[in-house]
Scaffold this motif. Structure first.
Motif, short mmCIF file in Angstrom:
data_model
loop_
_atom_site.label_atom_id
_atom_site.label_comp_id
_atom_site.label_asym_id
_atom_site.label_seq_id
_atom_site.Cartn_x
_atom_site.Cartn_y
_atom_site.Cartn_z
N LEU A 186 1.51 10.81 2.75
CA LEU A 186 0.34 9.93 2.85
C LEU A 186 0.65 8.55 2.24
CD1 LEU A 186 -2.52 12.44 1.95
CD2 LEU A 186 -1.82 11.63 4.22
N LEU A 187 1.38 8.55 1.14
CA LEU A 187 1.78 7.28 0.52
C LEU A 187 2.68 6.50 1.46
CD1 LEU A 187 2.00 5.33 -1.90
CD2 LEU A 187 3.90 6.74 -2.73
N SER A 188 3.67 7.16 2.03
CA SER A 188 4.58 6.48 2.94
C SER A 188 3.85 5.90 4.15
CB SER A 188 5.68 7.44 3.41
OG SER A 188 6.47 7.88 2.33
N ALA A 189 2.89 6.66 4.67
CA ALA A 189 2.12 6.17 5.82
C ALA A 189 1.30 4.95 5.44
CB ALA A 189 1.22 7.29 6.35
N ALA A 190 0.68 4.99 4.26
CA ALA A 190 -0.12 3.85 3.82
C ALA A 190 0.75 2.60 3.63
CB ALA A 190 -0.84 4.20 2.52
N LEU A 191 1.96 2.80 3.15
CA LEU A 191 2.86 1.67 2.92
C LEU A 191 3.32 1.04 4.23
CD1 LEU A 191 4.98 3.17 0.01
CD2 LEU A 191 3.57 1.11 -0.12
N GLN A 192 3.28 1.77 5.31
CA GLN A 192 3.72 1.22 6.59
C GLN A 192 2.71 0.23 7.17
OE1 GLN A 192 6.75 1.53 7.78
NE2 GLN A 192 7.21 2.84 6.02
N THR A 193 1.45 0.36 6.80
CA THR A 193 0.43 -0.53 7.36
C THR A 193 -0.07 -1.59 6.38
OG1 THR A 193 -1.36 0.99 6.77
CG2 THR A 193 -0.34 1.28 8.94
N ALA A 194 0.15 -1.38 5.10
CA ALA A 194 -0.37 -2.31 4.09
C ALA A 194 0.39 -3.63 4.13
CB ALA A 194 -0.25 -1.69 2.70
N VAL A 195 -0.33 -4.71 3.84
CA VAL A 195 0.32 -6.01 3.66
C VAL A 195 0.48 -6.34 2.18
CG1 VAL A 195 -0.49 -6.92 5.87
CG2 VAL A 195 -1.89 -7.27 3.80
N LEU A 196 -0.28 -5.61 1.36
CA LEU A 196 -0.23 -5.85 -0.08
C LEU A 196 -0.39 -4.53 -0.83
CD1 LEU A 196 -0.28 -7.74 -2.60
CD2 LEU A 196 -2.76 -7.90 -2.29
N VAL A 197 0.45 -4.34 -1.84
CA VAL A 197 0.31 -3.22 -2.77
C VAL A 197 -0.06 -3.79 -4.13
CG1 VAL A 197 1.47 -1.30 -3.93
CG2 VAL A 197 2.00 -1.82 -1.54
#
Length: 546
Positions: free
Chosen positions: A117-128
């Motif tokens: 789930l973390l990896s998937a979220a990182l693929q679409t995020a522009v900012l962490v």
């Protein structure tokens, strides 16, 4: 909004500053709200537009996680599509409840054991936004280390992904910048209230990216807290010596440089030119005749040939010649390229009263007989003195050297290796601010501990941290230019600590100009010399260096 406070603090000092603010009537929740608003404001300023775009907020269990939740709420209100990824955030407090009231998406690490789930979220995020660990946390292990590693890996693969850390990148030690296991690689670190020391010290500095401060209303700070300051142009500008229109060269002081040897004549040249280029009225090089034959000196430098020992090394007989001339000078620089021959060691130790006086019969400059005199050691009356390079190495060879130096009379400019020798230790502790501060107070002298981050420390406990890492300055002779610049500023009337602070700033500004023009590689120390006057001009005119 309050003016940004210039201080740099340890974790303990930050806690004390926050507790003082609460004692004056603030509330912890108010401070956290201000911190979160500051983080959200910085995110919107540096990474706009965020409206309608995915922002991943990493939420840890402590106050840092609370700041992250406040920032998440405000970013959501600004139109960002926020996903909370919570690690060990089990308590449902007011900040988490406020996020849930806005129906923000929420994932807990315990529900994502394989990290998909973390990896998937990182693929679409522009900012962490990194709110995992705060200033008092232990090094990341196990599941947290895996989360940080995943973020760093995706960041390295996606050029459009940006990472913002709150206060300090998770995994970086707040007080000394150590990275014991792994740490978040941030593009921007938003310090809440005050900068934390660890983001200025390496290797932590390399993880922090751009640094900004979000004011949280700390107001006046307790004077009992001995905090460092970060060196800025505004601070350096106040230290510039005056240049009256009706001045003559005597107004700007005279510098005597005791430097150079057969192997290192260029160090003496660079040190003299450094003093000239910051505005000293007259610079004299005291060195052996053999060195003078090798050195390509600027024509403006005057000369004081002094007695030599074996192989052209400056010898102890030079002390009489120096003693006669020293009263005419406002500053003395000892050490660049001086060498460590026994004859030179004897001279330096005698200058500082660290060696017994020797009676000798001389023919010219050659000692033909020598006996040891057991009368108490004495020193020549020295002007304010900068000790650099081999001057430091020779000092370190004498037991209890610092006990004999006249207090608050010298600026010592060691790099880490020289600092180890001065302290008599195999390794320096990672907290170089504490190292420099404790040494300055113990030795009762101003200390410039050079490095990618340089620390200037005064005997009274003041410290300034200069965040000026520049690979272009990693070249032979750059330190000689700096030592000369500090001596030149002392000659113009700057106090020792002020001259050290201003010298470090100007030297760094000249290095930044050289890097901008020539690049990271190939800059030589001589390139800095014509840029020092430009750095002074720009500082007076409030012009930003490249």
């Amino acid at each position: 909004m309050e003016t940004e406070l210039p201080f740099v603090v340890t974790a303990a000092q930050m806690r004390a500053a926050e507790e003082a603010a609460v004692a004056r009537g603030d509330d912890w929740t108010v401070l956290m709200e201000r911190a979160g608003v500051g983080v959200a404001t910085a995110a919107l300023h540096h990474f706009a537009p965020l409206g309608g775009r995915d922002v991943l907020v990493l939420v840890g269990p402590g106050n840092n996680g609370g700041d992250a939740l406040v920032a998440a709420r405000h970013l959501a209100d600004a139109g960002a599509q926020v996903l909370l990824y919570c690690w060990r955030r089990t308590q449902v407090d007011a900040n988490l409840s406020a996020c849930r009231a806005r129906h923000l998406r929420e994932v807990h690490a315990t529900d994502d054991p394989d990290g998909k789930l973390l990896s998937a979220a990182l693929q679409t995020a522009v900012l962490v936004i990194d709110g995992l660990l705060g200033t008092g946390a232990r090094p990341p292990q196990a599941d947290l280390a895996a989360i940080i590693t995943t973020v760093n890996e995706v960041r390295s693969q996606r050029t459009d992904l940006r990472v913002l850390s709150i206060d300090i990148p998770s995994g970086v030690a707040a007080d000394d910048g150590r990275v014991a296991t792994v740490a978040i690689k941030a593009d921007l670190t938003v310090a809440t209230g005050l900068l934390k020391r660890g983001v200025l010290l390496w290797p932590g500095r390399g993880y922090a990216g751009t640094l900004v401060v979000a004011p949280i209303g700390l107001g006046a700070l307790d004077g009992a807290l001995t905090m460092s300051t970060r060196l800025t142009a505004a601070q350096a500008r106040l230290l510039l010596p005056a240049r009256p229109a009706d001045a003559h060269k005597g107004v700007f002081g005279k510098v005597l440089v005791l430097a150079g040897s057969i192997n290192y004549p260029g160090a003496a040249v660079l040190a003299c030119a450094g003093a000239q280029r910051v505005g000293a009225g007259l610079v004299t090089l005291a060195t052996g005749r053999n060195v003078l034959a090798l050195a390509s000196l600027p024509p403006e430098v005057t000369l004081l040939p002094v007695a030599e020992g074996d192989w052209g090394a400056i010898g102890p007989a030079a002390i009489e010649e120096l003693a006669d001339d020293l009263p005419r000078y406002q500053a003395l620089l000892i050490g660049p390229g001086l060498g460590q021959a026994e004859a030179t060691r004897s001279l330096v130790l005698r200058l500082f009263g660290l060696d017994q006086v020797r009676s000798r019969t001389r023919v010219g400059f050659v000692a033909v007989g020598e006996t040891e005199d057991h009368t108490p050691p004495h020193t020549v009356e020295l002007p304010p003195t900068v000790i650099d390079a081999d001057g430091l190495n020779l000092l370190a060879s004498a037991h209890g050297w610092f006990e004999r130096l006249p207090p608050e009379r010298c600026v010592l400019t060691p790099h880490p290796g020289e600092m180890r020798r001065l302290l008599g230790v195999a390794e320096l502790p990672p907290d170089v601010v504490a190292v420099a501060a404790e040494a300055a107070q113990r030795w009762r002298q101003t200390v410039v501990l050079k490095g990618a981050t340089t620390v200037i420390a005064a005997p009274d406990g003041r410290t300034v941290i200069h965040d000026g890492a520049n690979p272009a300055l990693a070249t032979a002779g750059a330190g000689d230019v700096l030592a000369g610049a500090i001596a030149g500023l002392i000659a113009q009337g700057c106090g020792l600590y002020d001259a050290a602070v201003l010298g470090v700033y100007l030297h760094s500004a000249a290095g930044a100009k050289a890097r901008l023009t020539l690049g990271d590689a190939g800059v030589v120390a001589g390139d800095l010399l014509p840029l020092l006057p430009q750095a002074i001009r720009d500082l007076r005119a409030n012009v930003s260096t490249g």
